[in-house]
Write a protein that holds these residues in place. Sequence first.
Motif, mmCIF file in Angstrom:
data_model
loop_
_atom_site.group_PDB
_atom_site.id
_atom_site.type_symbol
_atom_site.label_atom_id
_atom_site.label_comp_id
_atom_site.label_asym_id
_atom_site.label_seq_id
_atom_site.Cartn_x
_atom_site.Cartn_y
_atom_site.Cartn_z
ATOM 1 N N MET A 1 -0.149 -14.281 -10.968
ATOM 2 C CA MET A 1 1.142 -13.548 -11.095
ATOM 3 C C MET A 1 1.656 -12.429 -10.808
ATOM 4 S SD MET A 1 1.945 -11.148 -14.759
ATOM 5 C CE MET A 1 0.439 -10.113 -14.031
ATOM 6 N N SER A 2 2.566 -11.801 -10.103
ATOM 7 C CA SER A 2 2.914 -10.894 -9.433
ATOM 8 C C SER A 2 2.846 -9.954 -9.617
ATOM 9 C CB SER A 2 4.373 -10.778 -8.444
ATOM 10 O OG SER A 2 4.925 -12.781 -8.192
ATOM 11 N N ARG A 3 2.343 -8.885 -8.475
ATOM 12 C CA ARG A 3 1.693 -7.118 -9.016
ATOM 13 C C ARG A 3 2.556 -6.892 -8.958
ATOM 14 N NH1 ARG A 3 -3.775 -6.489 -8.702
ATOM 15 N NH2 ARG A 3 -3.499 -4.022 -8.395
ATOM 16 N N THR A 4 3.011 -5.562 -9.951
ATOM 17 C CA THR A 4 4.413 -4.973 -10.050
ATOM 18 C C THR A 4 3.337 -3.655 -8.762
ATOM 19 O OG1 THR A 4 4.966 -5.553 -11.933
ATOM 20 C CG2 THR A 4 5.682 -3.060 -11.283
ATOM 21 N N VAL A 5 4.746 -3.117 -7.791
ATOM 22 C CA VAL A 5 4.010 -1.984 -6.825
ATOM 23 C C VAL A 5 5.324 -0.769 -6.747
ATOM 24 C CG1 VAL A 5 3.645 -1.651 -4.202
ATOM 25 C CG2 VAL A 5 2.953 -3.328 -5.021
ATOM 26 N N LEU A 6 3.993 0.560 -7.049
ATOM 27 C CA LEU A 6 5.827 1.006 -7.341
ATOM 28 C C LEU A 6 5.505 2.237 -5.837
ATOM 29 C CD1 LEU A 6 7.544 3.073 -8.979
ATOM 30 C CD2 LEU A 6 6.262 4.872 -9.981
ATOM 31 N N ILE A 7 6.870 2.380 -6.112
ATOM 32 C CA ILE A 7 7.221 2.857 -3.952
ATOM 33 C C ILE A 7 7.739 4.454 -4.901
ATOM 34 C CG2 ILE A 7 8.463 3.251 -2.161
ATOM 35 C CD1 ILE A 7 6.431 0.732 -2.429
ATOM 36 N N THR A 8 7.191 5.742 -4.715
ATOM 37 C CA THR A 8 7.146 6.455 -4.658
ATOM 38 C C THR A 8 7.842 7.624 -3.094
ATOM 39 O OG1 THR A 8 5.412 8.002 -3.915
ATOM 40 C CG2 THR A 8 5.205 7.587 -6.343
ATOM 41 N N GLY A 9 9.013 8.214 -3.308
ATOM 42 C CA GLY A 9 9.670 9.013 -2.240
ATOM 43 C C GLY A 9 10.272 7.676 -1.684
ATOM 44 N N ALA A 10 11.418 6.916 -2.790
ATOM 45 C CA ALA A 10 11.468 5.793 -1.669
ATOM 46 C C ALA A 10 13.102 5.673 -1.242
ATOM 47 C CB ALA A 10 12.250 4.704 -3.835
ATOM 48 N N THR A 11 13.406 7.143 -0.880
ATOM 49 C CA THR A 11 14.078 6.744 0.071
ATOM 50 C C THR A 11 14.372 7.734 1.429
ATOM 51 O OG1 THR A 11 15.545 9.049 -0.787
ATOM 52 C CG2 THR A 11 16.690 7.324 -1.399
ATOM 53 N N THR B 1 11.771 8.632 5.136
ATOM 54 C CA THR B 1 11.561 7.626 5.832
ATOM 55 C C THR B 1 10.518 6.207 5.885
ATOM 56 O OG1 THR B 1 11.496 9.096 7.336
ATOM 57 C CG2 THR B 1 10.731 7.760 8.602
ATOM 58 N N VAL B 2 9.611 6.976 5.920
ATOM 59 C CA VAL B 2 8.177 6.116 5.399
ATOM 60 C C VAL B 2 8.070 4.681 4.068
ATOM 61 C CG1 VAL B 2 5.039 5.218 5.206
ATOM 62 C CG2 VAL B 2 6.523 7.774 6.717
ATOM 63 N N SER B 3 8.693 5.187 3.579
ATOM 64 C CA SER B 3 8.884 4.782 2.550
ATOM 65 C C SER B 3 10.124 3.606 2.584
ATOM 66 C CB SER B 3 9.173 5.671 0.874
ATOM 67 O OG SER B 3 7.576 6.040 0.065
ATOM 68 N N THR B 4 11.285 3.740 3.186
ATOM 69 C CA THR B 4 11.646 2.858 3.554
ATOM 70 C C THR B 4 11.334 1.741 4.452
ATOM 71 O OG1 THR B 4 13.997 4.722 2.773
ATOM 72 C CG2 THR B 4 14.254 2.673 3.992
ATOM 73 N N ALA B 5 10.332 2.485 5.280
ATOM 74 C CA ALA B 5 10.114 1.205 6.187
ATOM 75 C C ALA B 5 9.293 0.010 5.620
ATOM 76 C CB ALA B 5 9.648 2.028 7.780
ATOM 77 N N LEU B 6 9.100 1.098 4.699
ATOM 78 C CA LEU B 6 7.278 -0.156 3.671
ATOM 79 C C LEU B 6 8.307 -0.895 2.949
ATOM 80 C CD1 LEU B 6 4.889 -0.690 2.630
ATOM 81 C CD2 LEU B 6 4.691 1.227 0.913
ATOM 82 N N MET B 7 9.361 -0.562 1.891
ATOM 83 C CA MET B 7 9.896 -1.484 1.159
ATOM 84 C C MET B 7 10.369 -2.692 2.421
ATOM 85 S SD MET B 7 11.972 0.807 -1.508
ATOM 86 C CE MET B 7 13.454 1.801 -0.500
ATOM 87 N N ASN B 8 10.887 -2.198 3.353
ATOM 88 C CA ASN B 8 11.504 -3.657 4.381
ATOM 89 C C ASN B 8 9.844 -3.966 4.491
ATOM 90 O OD1 ASN B 8 13.809 -2.783 4.652
ATOM 91 N ND2 ASN B 8 13.699 -1.453 6.678
ATOM 92 N N ALA B 9 8.880 -3.904 4.668
ATOM 93 C CA ALA B 9 7.614 -4.350 5.130
ATOM 94 C C ALA B 9 7.801 -5.580 4.310
ATOM 95 C CB ALA B 9 6.881 -3.675 5.681
ATOM 96 N N LEU B 10 7.779 -5.005 2.858
ATOM 97 C CA LEU B 10 7.863 -5.802 1.873
ATOM 98 C C LEU B 10 8.649 -6.166 1.470
ATOM 99 C CD1 LEU B 10 5.289 -2.938 -0.237
ATOM 100 C CD2 LEU B 10 4.750 -5.496 0.664
ATOM 101 N N GLU B 11 9.602 -6.524 2.087
ATOM 102 C CA GLU B 11 10.652 -7.864 1.680
ATOM 103 C C GLU B 11 10.258 -9.435 2.139
ATOM 104 O OE1 GLU B 11 15.345 -8.508 2.976
ATOM 105 O OE2 GLU B 11 13.982 -6.587 3.484
ATOM 106 N N GLY B 12 10.685 -10.356 0.980
ATOM 107 C CA GLY B 12 10.062 -11.129 1.273
ATOM 108 C C GLY B 12 8.622 -11.507 -0.051
ATOM 109 N N ALA B 13 7.645 -10.539 0.062
ATOM 110 C CA ALA B 13 6.317 -10.744 -0.446
ATOM 111 C C ALA B 13 6.137 -11.062 -1.807
ATOM 112 C CB ALA B 13 5.614 -9.433 0.189
ATOM 113 N N THR C 1 1.331 -1.365 7.872
ATOM 114 C CA THR C 1 -0.076 -1.484 7.129
ATOM 115 C C THR C 1 -0.536 -1.112 5.533
ATOM 116 O OG1 THR C 1 -1.152 -0.214 9.853
ATOM 117 C CG2 THR C 1 -2.052 0.148 8.214
ATOM 118 N N ALA C 2 0.832 -0.309 5.511
ATOM 119 C CA ALA C 2 0.844 0.344 3.930
ATOM 120 C C ALA C 2 0.918 -1.018 3.301
ATOM 121 C CB ALA C 2 1.213 1.128 4.072
ATOM 122 N N ALA C 3 1.988 -1.737 3.938
ATOM 123 C CA ALA C 3 1.927 -3.383 3.450
ATOM 124 C C ALA C 3 1.138 -4.361 3.386
ATOM 125 C CB ALA C 3 2.918 -3.935 4.149
ATOM 126 N N ARG C 4 0.052 -4.217 4.375
ATOM 127 C CA ARG C 4 -0.719 -5.754 4.749
ATOM 128 C C ARG C 4 -2.045 -4.661 3.185
ATOM 129 N NH1 ARG C 4 -0.752 -9.194 5.494
ATOM 130 N NH2 ARG C 4 -1.989 -9.225 3.799
#
Length: 290
Positions: A1-11, A13-25, A178-181
């Motif tokens: 089952m997929s895990r649900t990840v909450l991204i704070t500060g979502a807009t 610089t770092v959080s936006t890059a993290l969401m890009n890094a997690l795309e397709g995961a 790294t955060a995505a890993r």
Amino acid sequence: MSRTVLITGATGTVSTALMNALEGADVKLRTLVRDESKAKGLREQGTEAYVGDLDDPGSLPPAFEDVHDVWLLTPNGPRAPENNMNAVWAARQAGVERIVRLSVVGAAHDAPNRSGRLHALSDQEIERSGMRWTILRPHWFMQNLLNEAADITATGTFSLNMDSARLGMIDVRDIAETAARVLLDDPDRHHGHTYTLTGPRSLTFDQVAHHLAAALDRPVTYLPSSDDAKRKTLLGYGVPKWIVDMLEEYAQAYASGWGDFTTDTVADLLGRPPRDIADFARGHAETFTP
């Protein structure tokens, strides 16, 4: 089952890059933002978005419900420990399993800057939260150079109040990957670890100017400025005084040699070296071009 990840500060610089890094995961992304207009934009991109404010603990429970992992990024400011506390409380009440927290380089109770001391308080709270946790402490962002793009474009120069400081600066994309890993690995693998993240080498801003010049094929020069001059510029742009004071403390620490180091952590976690300043310069050349 997929895990649900909450991204704070979502807009941010770092959080936006993290969401890009997690795309397709194989994770379900959920975001937390402070206003509805930003939430609407995220929803239009296909992301589940909740409106809540880390200043207001009562606004947080819906976003944290049924979440497995929280990416916790608190805004810089005197209320940062309170923001962290509110998020940790909401996470605990919701039964969150893990928090991956973005701290700052050199966070410690005796850090030479208020940001480092405040983050040390929040790091300690995370460590004692009773949840699984990992803390990331990234060095100076290469993307901070984008703030100098207007001057570099117009005059071929940029000014910072860091004298001849050397910094193990890091590309934000490497922080995000790294955060995505960490988030994609088994929650136990990185539990209890604090990772200090840097680029591959420690650089002066004269070296940064050299690599920008090579990428742009025109001269770029670093012009050290005084604290007073930088303060006047930032205040003129409307930057809050608290932030200006904090940045000056960092600059003074860096000028004293405080940031002259690197680690192998990014390479160890990602299986490849972190991006170099030359990579950053080539990748962002259009931003610095008239």
